[in-house]
Design an enzyme around this catalytic site. Sequence first.
Site, PDB file in Angstrom:
ATOM      1  N   ASP A   1       0.856  -1.179   0.000  1.00 22.13           N
ATOM      2  CA  ASP A   1       0.000   0.000   0.000  1.00 22.13           C
ATOM      3  C   ASP A   1       0.897   1.235   0.000  1.00 22.13           C
ATOM      4  OD1 ASP A   1      -3.168   0.306   1.113  1.00 22.13           O
ATOM      5  OD2 ASP A   1      -1.892   2.072   1.209  1.00 22.13           O
TER       6      ASP A   1
ATOM      7  N   ASP B   1      -3.043   2.589  -6.153  1.00 23.29           N
ATOM      8  CA  ASP B   1      -1.967   2.656  -5.159  1.00 23.29           C
ATOM      9  C   ASP B   1      -1.800   1.387  -4.325  1.00 23.29           C
ATOM     10  OD1 ASP B   1      -4.305   2.852  -3.713  1.00 23.29           O
ATOM     11  OD2 ASP B   1      -3.544   4.367  -2.326  1.00 23.29           O
ATOM     12  N   GLU B   2      -2.338   0.270  -4.805  1.00 25.55           N
ATOM     13  CA  GLU B   2      -2.274  -0.972  -4.027  1.00 25.55           C
ATOM     14  C   GLU B   2      -2.061  -2.167  -4.927  1.00 25.55           C
ATOM     15  OE1 GLU B   2      -5.526  -2.126  -1.565  1.00 25.55           O
ATOM     16  OE2 GLU B   2      -5.704  -0.112  -0.708  1.00 25.55           O
TER      17      GLU B   2
END
Length: 395
Positions: free
Chosen positions: A17, A130-131
């Site tokens: 993350d 974003d992960e």
Amino acid sequence: MESANPARPARYIAHLDMDAFYASVELLRYPQLRGRPVVVGGRRRVAYGESADDRFATLRGYTGRGVITTSTYEARALGVFSGMGLMKAAKLAPDAILLPADFEAYRKYSRLFKDAVRAMAPEVEDRGIDEIYIDLGEAVAASVADGAPDSWARARALALDIQRVVREATGLSCSIGITPNKLLSKIASELNKPGGVSVIRPDDVHSVVWPLAVRKINGIGPRANAKLEKLGVRTIGELAQKDAAWLVEQFGRSYGAWMYRAARGEDERPVVTWSEPKSISRETTFEDDLHPVRDKARLTAIFTELCQRVAGDLQRKGYSGKTIGLKIRYDNFQTVTRDLTIDIPTQDAKTIRRAAGECLKRVPLDRRIRLLGVRVGTLSRPGVVLETHDPSLFE
DNA sequence: TCTGGGGTCCTAGGACCC
DNA sequence: TCTGGGGTCCTAGGACCC
């Protein structure tokens, strides 16, 4: 807690993350803002308060719609979090810097960090900008030669390597959780933010996971959380005490059974490196609610533009779809959807507009409208002949 | 002080077919 | 004229996630 099936090899799954992703990308551009509360959100530049140094807008006096998409840790310390309305945030942190979102930049850094990780460990599942999840099984097995005594220690070393390559590729930091499955890794990556690595071994589930709030489980949202609370269940450990039949009674067959397993840290889902999109959509919330009659011309123009943008997305990505959907949110936030399945998949703006127009005839237009959206689903790739399973064709 | 935009998955009822 | 059960598609809404 050993694997239920001894034939199944142990898994090493990472969840990565990025830390305060959008805001961190902005800080690369404006390093002078480091250490200050910064939020990203809102729309294109509108007139709101200027900061003392006259370079950046602050939240002070912000009016209009929009929510925070990301806040720096300094802003979070002031009680300002993603999803919060900007006007509320302005009351809590009037001097926080407000930057407009620049999705092109975020997509660029997203590609950079994902490519860097894939170069190290190719089994990567995209979970948004974003992960990612990473299956480290191969990499852990390959480093046996290192002679490290404990495979979980090797996994932790790999996480540190991944953090390093991400930082080298982007200048950004991330947090990583490593556990036997995606459910636990998602929980783990949050335990040491920002910049941390957290490992949860199978035997650690009781001590590390059970004290946490049920809301930490990915899949238990505000509604299920509120219901669980009313039933006297606050922690994952308390959830694990409930029997399966009771959970099924309360939450239904599928969701109740899933909860039962989730509370025990059980999750067999594989890391999926690629999947076809199911739908493509565009929607917009108006600066001010529009009246279906008085603002008809504006609504019509926006409606047509949304159809054109969806068509453009379909064409760019190489898809056609046969289910055309319309979404309307009224001023009271009530949302209705209508859809219509057409015979031949399309990526044509006019065809989409016509079908969405049919949908529009079926929704009540007796209130002001806050949001309008257009969606195309049941996607296929034009030019690709779909396999048929009609047995009559082969008899 | 009301709550963005892009998605996925699930449920449930009715149509329709065999 | 009535009664089945199973399977699939379509539609609407809702929970949830990033």
